[in-house]
Design a protein around this motif. Structure first.
Motif, PDB file in Angstrom:
ATOM      1  N   ILE A  53      37.152 -23.899  44.591  1.00  0.00           N
ATOM      2  CA  ILE A  53      35.963 -23.220  44.110  1.00  0.00           C
ATOM      3  C   ILE A  53      35.260 -24.147  43.118  1.00  0.00           C
ATOM      4  O   ILE A  53      35.900 -24.886  42.374  1.00  0.00           O
ATOM      5  CB  ILE A  53      36.322 -21.866  43.469  1.00  0.00           C
ATOM      6  N   VAL A  54      33.938 -24.126  43.120  1.00  0.00           N
ATOM      7  CA  VAL A  54      33.173 -24.978  42.211  1.00  0.00           C
ATOM      8  C   VAL A  54      33.029 -24.240  40.886  1.00  0.00           C
ATOM      9  O   VAL A  54      32.429 -23.162  40.845  1.00  0.00           O
ATOM     10  CB  VAL A  54      31.783 -25.315  42.792  1.00  0.00           C
ATOM     11  N   PRO A  55      33.589 -24.785  39.792  1.00  0.00           N
ATOM     12  CA  PRO A  55      33.473 -24.087  38.521  1.00  0.00           C
ATOM     13  C   PRO A  55      32.016 -24.036  38.069  1.00  0.00           C
ATOM     14  O   PRO A  55      31.208 -24.876  38.469  1.00  0.00           O
ATOM     15  CB  PRO A  55      34.316 -24.934  37.564  1.00  0.00           C
ATOM     16  N   SER A  56      31.713 -23.045  37.252  1.00  0.00           N
ATOM     17  CA  SER A  56      30.313 -22.814  36.911  1.00  0.00           C
ATOM     18  C   SER A  56      30.161 -22.256  35.508  1.00  0.00           C
ATOM     19  O   SER A  56      31.077 -21.637  34.960  1.00  0.00           O
ATOM     20  CB  SER A  56      29.726 -21.817  37.912  1.00  0.00           C
ATOM     21  N   THR A  57      28.980 -22.459  34.966  1.00  0.00           N
ATOM     22  CA  THR A  57      28.598 -21.834  33.709  1.00  0.00           C
ATOM     23  C   THR A  57      27.103 -21.607  33.725  1.00  0.00           C
ATOM     24  O   THR A  57      26.367 -22.253  34.472  1.00  0.00           O
ATOM     25  CB  THR A  57      29.020 -22.691  32.498  1.00  0.00           C
ATOM     26  N   LYS A  58      26.658 -20.686  32.915  1.00  0.00           N
ATOM     27  CA  LYS A  58      25.230 -20.400  32.820  1.00  0.00           C
ATOM     28  C   LYS A  58      24.938 -19.756  31.480  1.00  0.00           C
ATOM     29  O   LYS A  58      25.826 -19.189  30.842  1.00  0.00           O
ATOM     30  CB  LYS A  58      24.770 -19.520  33.970  1.00  0.00           C
ATOM     31  N   LYS A  59      23.667 -19.893  31.074  1.00  0.00           N
ATOM     32  CA  LYS A  59      23.244 -19.242  29.836  1.00  0.00           C
ATOM     33  C   LYS A  59      21.736 -19.139  29.820  1.00  0.00           C
ATOM     34  O   LYS A  59      21.048 -19.759  30.643  1.00  0.00           O
ATOM     35  CB  LYS A  59      23.746 -20.004  28.618  1.00  0.00           C
ATOM     36  N   VAL A  60      21.223 -18.360  28.885  1.00  0.00           N
ATOM     37  CA  VAL A  60      19.794 -18.299  28.616  1.00  0.00           C
ATOM     38  C   VAL A  60      19.539 -19.198  27.423  1.00  0.00           C
ATOM     39  O   VAL A  60      20.279 -19.153  26.427  1.00  0.00           O
ATOM     40  CB  VAL A  60      19.343 -16.850  28.332  1.00  0.00           C
ATOM     41  N   GLY A  61      18.504 -20.032  27.513  1.00  0.00           N
ATOM     42  CA  GLY A  61      18.196 -20.948  26.420  1.00  0.00           C
ATOM     43  C   GLY A  61      16.783 -21.485  26.545  1.00  0.00           C
ATOM     44  O   GLY A  61      16.157 -21.389  27.605  1.00  0.00           O
ATOM     45  N   GLY A  62      16.303 -22.070  25.473  1.00  0.00           N
ATOM     46  CA  GLY A  62      14.948 -22.604  25.446  1.00  0.00           C
ATOM     47  C   GLY A  62      14.915 -24.096  25.692  1.00  0.00           C
ATOM     48  O   GLY A  62      15.939 -24.726  25.983  1.00  0.00           O
ATOM     49  N   PRO A  63      13.741 -24.688  25.553  1.00  0.00           N
ATOM     50  CA  PRO A  63      13.605 -26.132  25.753  1.00  0.00           C
ATOM     51  C   PRO A  63      14.598 -26.905  24.889  1.00  0.00           C
ATOM     52  O   PRO A  63      14.792 -26.603  23.715  1.00  0.00           O
ATOM     53  CB  PRO A  63      12.166 -26.413  25.322  1.00  0.00           C
ATOM     54  N   GLY A  64      15.261 -27.869  25.512  1.00  0.00           N
ATOM     55  CA  GLY A  64      16.241 -28.682  24.804  1.00  0.00           C
ATOM     56  C   GLY A  64      17.638 -28.094  24.785  1.00  0.00           C
ATOM     57  O   GLY A  64      18.566 -28.733  24.282  1.00  0.00           O
ATOM     58  N   ALA A  65      17.818 -26.897  25.333  1.00  0.00           N
ATOM     59  CA  ALA A  65      19.163 -26.293  25.365  1.00  0.00           C
ATOM     60  C   ALA A  65      20.108 -27.207  26.124  1.00  0.00           C
ATOM     61  O   ALA A  65      19.732 -27.858  27.088  1.00  0.00           O
ATOM     62  CB  ALA A  65      19.108 -24.914  26.018  1.00  0.00           C
ATOM     63  N   ARG A  66      21.334 -27.262  25.653  1.00  0.00           N
ATOM     64  CA  ARG A  66      22.370 -28.081  26.297  1.00  0.00           C
ATOM     65  C   ARG A  66      23.379 -27.156  26.959  1.00  0.00           C
ATOM     66  O   ARG A  66      23.595 -26.028  26.508  1.00  0.00           O
ATOM     67  CB  ARG A  66      23.070 -28.963  25.252  1.00  0.00           C
ATOM     68  N   LEU A  67      23.991 -27.654  28.010  1.00  0.00           N
ATOM     69  CA  LEU A  67      24.979 -26.872  28.752  1.00  0.00           C
ATOM     70  C   LEU A  67      26.177 -27.755  29.042  1.00  0.00           C
ATOM     71  O   LEU A  67      26.021 -28.881  29.521  1.00  0.00           O
ATOM     72  CB  LEU A  67      24.353 -26.389  30.073  1.00  0.00           C
ATOM     73  N   ASP A  68      27.377 -27.270  28.733  1.00  0.00           N
ATOM     74  CA  ASP A  68      28.608 -27.962  29.100  1.00  0.00           C
ATOM     75  C   ASP A  68      29.040 -27.436  30.459  1.00  0.00           C
ATOM     76  O   ASP A  68      29.470 -26.285  30.592  1.00  0.00           O
ATOM     77  CB  ASP A  68      29.709 -27.711  28.065  1.00  0.00           C
ATOM     78  N   VAL A  69      28.912 -28.287  31.479  1.00  0.00           N
ATOM     79  CA  VAL A  69      29.221 -27.890  32.850  1.00  0.00           C
ATOM     80  C   VAL A  69      30.681 -28.242  33.147  1.00  0.00           C
ATOM     81  O   VAL A  69      31.069 -29.406  33.062  1.00  0.00           O
ATOM     82  CB  VAL A  69      28.283 -28.595  33.849  1.00  0.00           C
ATOM     83  N   PRO A  70      31.508 -27.246  33.498  1.00  0.00           N
ATOM     84  CA  PRO A  70      32.925 -27.511  33.758  1.00  0.00           C
ATOM     85  C   PRO A  70      33.125 -28.293  35.055  1.00  0.00           C
ATOM     86  O   PRO A  70      32.328 -28.186  35.988  1.00  0.00           O
ATOM     87  CB  PRO A  70      33.522 -26.108  33.862  1.00  0.00           C
ATOM     88  N   VAL A  71      34.208 -29.061  35.084  1.00  0.00           N
ATOM     89  CA  VAL A  71      34.547 -29.881  36.247  1.00  0.00           C
ATOM     90  C   VAL A  71      36.001 -29.611  36.621  1.00  0.00           C
ATOM     91  O   VAL A  71      36.864 -29.516  35.737  1.00  0.00           O
ATOM     92  CB  VAL A  71      34.382 -31.387  35.922  1.00  0.00           C
ATOM     93  N   THR A  72      36.266 -29.485  37.924  1.00  0.00           N
ATOM     94  CA  THR A  72      37.640 -29.449  38.433  1.00  0.00           C
ATOM     95  C   THR A  72      37.726 -30.336  39.677  1.00  0.00           C
ATOM     96  O   THR A  72      36.709 -30.761  40.219  1.00  0.00           O
ATOM     97  CB  THR A  72      38.118 -28.029  38.825  1.00  0.00           C
ATOM     98  N   HIS A  73      38.947 -30.577  40.129  1.00  0.00           N
ATOM     99  CA  HIS A  73      39.169 -31.371  41.334  1.00  0.00           C
ATOM    100  C   HIS A  73      38.524 -30.662  42.532  1.00  0.00           C
ATOM    101  O   HIS A  73      38.571 -29.436  42.633  1.00  0.00           O
ATOM    102  CB  HIS A  73      40.674 -31.553  41.577  1.00  0.00           C
TER     103      HIS A  73
END
Length: 194
Positions: free
Chosen positions: A117-137
């Motif tokens: 399964i492809v790990p995922s994340t999401k959030k609401v944010g404005g311009p310049g928001a950063r997101l830490d996207v998870p990674v798995t094999h």
């Protein structure tokens, strides 16, 4: 892409040669792609948003292809992946969930049927928001050496009526991974976990 308004895209590739220990060759390469699109549901509640996933499928495939190209063009070198979305303030978190199917299945298809399964994340944010996207094999989620995250963001995105959709890929484990667990060489490939 019909039904989709794309404002900008960003592709980045990072090469890691060491993390304070011995140099590795070849270096670990981590690639991320962000596509900033108009959110057709911004500013209002829409009960039936699921059909928009079909509109997003060609974007997912195009982004997955671009990431493979950024990593040298051979899907076989890709060992890790992840996805994410930042929804502008005029939208809702559920709009980011629209990326699960088009983003995840696109990478699995381009990589020749990756099993995990492809790990995922999401959030609401404005311009310049950063997101830490998870990674798995890509074939076994329990391969601890590939647990990672890639931080992404664009200074002027997403605007309130936009979404920033993200795919990431890596060419191997964390540099100097040494905390045990299932080794990539021991993957059975039966269930996407082991």
């Amino acid at each position: 892409m019909p039904g989709l308004t794309l404002r900008k895209q960003q592709v980045s590739v990072e090469e890691i040669f060491h993390e304070g220990g011995p140099r590795v060759a070849p270096p670990l390469r981590r690639a991320a792609m962000v596509s900033v699109i108009v959110n057709p549901f911004a500013g209002r509640y829409e009960p039936d948003i699921a059909p928009f996933m079909e509109t997003l499928k060609p974007l997912g495939l195009a982004m997955a292809r671009r990431l493979v190209e950024a990593l040298g063009g051979d899907p076989a070198v890709v060992e890790g992946y992840g996805k994410g979305a930042i929804v502008g303030a005029g939208g809702e978190i559920e709009h980011g969930a629209l990326w699960h199917v088009p983003g995840g299945y696109a990478m699995r298809e381009i990589l020749g049927g990756a099993k995990a399964i492809v790990p995922s994340t999401k959030k609401v944010g404005g311009p310049g928001a950063r997101l830490d996207v998870p990674v798995t094999h890509v074939n076994a989620s329990y391969v601890r050496s590939h647990f990672d995250a890639i931080e992404v963001g664009i200074p002027d995105a997403p605007r309130a009526d936009e979404m920033a959709l993200v795919l990431v890929m890596t060419t191997g484990p964390r540099v100097h991974a040494r905390v045990g667990g299932l080794a990539a060489a021991d993957i059975k490939g039966e269930d996407g976990l082991r």
